[in-house]
Design a protein around this motif. Structure first.
Motif, mmCIF file in Angstrom:
data_model
loop_
_atom_site.group_PDB
_atom_site.id
_atom_site.type_symbol
_atom_site.label_atom_id
_atom_site.label_comp_id
_atom_site.label_asym_id
_atom_site.label_seq_id
_atom_site.Cartn_x
_atom_site.Cartn_y
_atom_site.Cartn_z
ATOM 1 N N TYR A 74 3.073 13.306 -52.941
ATOM 2 C CA TYR A 74 2.561 12.186 -52.908
ATOM 3 C C TYR A 74 2.973 10.908 -53.842
ATOM 4 O O TYR A 74 3.006 9.540 -53.638
ATOM 5 C CB TYR A 74 1.254 12.371 -53.351
ATOM 6 C CG TYR A 74 0.305 12.931 -52.273
ATOM 7 C CD1 TYR A 74 0.103 12.590 -51.085
ATOM 8 C CD2 TYR A 74 -0.710 14.277 -52.742
ATOM 9 C CE1 TYR A 74 -0.564 13.194 -50.130
ATOM 10 C CE2 TYR A 74 -1.367 14.745 -51.726
ATOM 11 C CZ TYR A 74 -1.403 14.379 -50.259
ATOM 12 O OH TYR A 74 -2.463 14.507 -49.530
ATOM 13 N N GLY A 75 3.661 11.373 -54.669
ATOM 14 C CA GLY A 75 4.354 10.264 -55.697
ATOM 15 C C GLY A 75 5.613 10.647 -56.343
ATOM 16 O O GLY A 75 6.327 11.323 -55.504
ATOM 17 N N ASN A 76 6.106 10.017 -57.136
ATOM 18 C CA ASN A 76 7.393 9.982 -57.680
ATOM 19 C C ASN A 76 7.535 11.377 -58.588
ATOM 20 O O ASN A 76 7.106 11.350 -59.723
ATOM 21 C CB ASN A 76 7.948 8.692 -58.681
ATOM 22 C CG ASN A 76 9.399 9.113 -58.929
ATOM 23 O OD1 ASN A 76 9.969 10.014 -58.593
ATOM 24 N ND2 ASN A 76 9.839 7.980 -59.704
ATOM 25 N N ASN A 77 7.952 12.458 -57.741
ATOM 26 C CA ASN A 77 8.101 13.674 -58.822
ATOM 27 C C ASN A 77 9.473 14.171 -58.831
ATOM 28 O O ASN A 77 9.999 15.119 -58.957
ATOM 29 C CB ASN A 77 7.492 14.926 -57.839
ATOM 30 C CG ASN A 77 6.030 14.538 -57.602
ATOM 31 O OD1 ASN A 77 5.347 14.263 -58.532
ATOM 32 N ND2 ASN A 77 5.366 14.843 -56.293
ATOM 33 N N ALA A 78 10.345 13.051 -59.243
ATOM 34 C CA ALA A 78 11.607 13.171 -59.449
ATOM 35 C C ALA A 78 11.921 14.229 -60.433
ATOM 36 O O ALA A 78 13.112 14.951 -60.674
ATOM 37 C CB ALA A 78 12.436 11.850 -60.020
ATOM 38 N N MET A 79 10.851 14.630 -61.392
ATOM 39 C CA MET A 79 10.908 15.661 -62.570
ATOM 40 C C MET A 79 11.304 17.073 -61.829
ATOM 41 O O MET A 79 11.817 17.899 -62.376
ATOM 42 C CB MET A 79 9.917 15.779 -63.385
ATOM 43 C CG MET A 79 8.558 16.521 -62.716
ATOM 44 S SD MET A 79 7.882 14.987 -61.676
ATOM 45 C CE MET A 79 6.315 15.991 -61.304
ATOM 46 N N LEU A 80 10.916 16.916 -60.538
ATOM 47 C CA LEU A 80 11.398 18.574 -59.904
ATOM 48 C C LEU A 80 12.821 18.786 -59.481
ATOM 49 O O LEU A 80 13.312 19.594 -59.093
ATOM 50 C CB LEU A 80 10.452 18.496 -58.520
ATOM 51 C CG LEU A 80 8.874 18.436 -58.994
ATOM 52 C CD1 LEU A 80 8.006 18.610 -57.304
ATOM 53 C CD2 LEU A 80 8.416 19.698 -59.685
#
Length: 209
Positions: free
Chosen positions: A137-143
């Motif tokens: 849904y959003g910016n989950n660049a931490m993944l």
């Protein structure tokens, strides 16, 4: 499981030989195109995922096989966390779910970022991808650094994805949403009885771009 098949953190088949959604049927697919689209008709509306083999070839090939075999038909979006992701991919028939649960595919290198609309496999750790998928849904660049490799992107109907039912929140035991262990063991019967408002997939099909 990290964004996993069992947990996805707080950020984180073949019932019988003739089953149309089982591993044997899904393995016997046509050659996978370099780019293809999968159309998902749901009780909330329709959205389209465009898949690129160059991004994550093993993931793209597995997803193509699953969609072609009808695996995702009549499934529920059982874990929808507003602002984070929407997860699906446990078959509604426990026998089919059980036969798919150990059919892992090796990881793909992460070539794209988990930004809004990107589509990625849930995992339980390295080399454990099977059938469960989530849409960011959003910016989950931490993944990205955790090995979650996007293989596709929602190119039509992201507003539909935004309106998948999220009222149950996080799954058990951390929240009051569906327990993934019970979905595996009891299938759609459990979800229909205890979580009747979940958005469901009517049909998923491969379409020409």
């Amino acid at each position: 499981m990290r964004i996993g098949v069992w947990a996805l953190g707080t950020m984180m088949a073949l019932t019988l030989l003739g089953s149309t959604a089982g591993p044997a049927r899904a393995a016997a697919t046509d050659s996978v195109p370099a780019t293809y689209r999968a159309r998902f008709e749901t009780t909330a509306g329709t959205f389209v995922i465009e898949v690129h083999r160059a991004w994550a070839p093993r993931g793209a090939d597995r997803f193509y096989a699953l969609v072609k075999s009808g695996f995702y038909d009549r499934q529920r979006f059982f874990r929808v966390l507003s602002g984070f992701m929407a997860q699906f991919g446990i078959h509604g028939d426990p026998k089919v779910a059980a036969l798919w649960s150990g059919r892992n595919i090796p990881d793909d290198p992460v070539k794209q970022s988990n930004t809004r609309g990107m589509v990625t496999y849930a995992t339980a750790g390295p080399n454990t991808r099977t059938t469960q998928i989530f849409i960011n849904y959003g910016n989950n660049a931490m993944l990205d650094g955790q090995g979650f490799a996007p293989f596709g992107q929602v190119v039509e109907g992201m507003e539909v994805v935004d309106h998948l039912y999220a009222g149950y929140g996080e799954g058990a035991p951390r929240g009051r949403g569906p327990d993934q262990g019970r979905i595996q063991a009891e299938g759609n019967a459990y979800l229909i009885h205890d979580f009747p408002n979940l958005t469901s997939i009517k049909r998923a099909t491969i379409v020409t771009p």
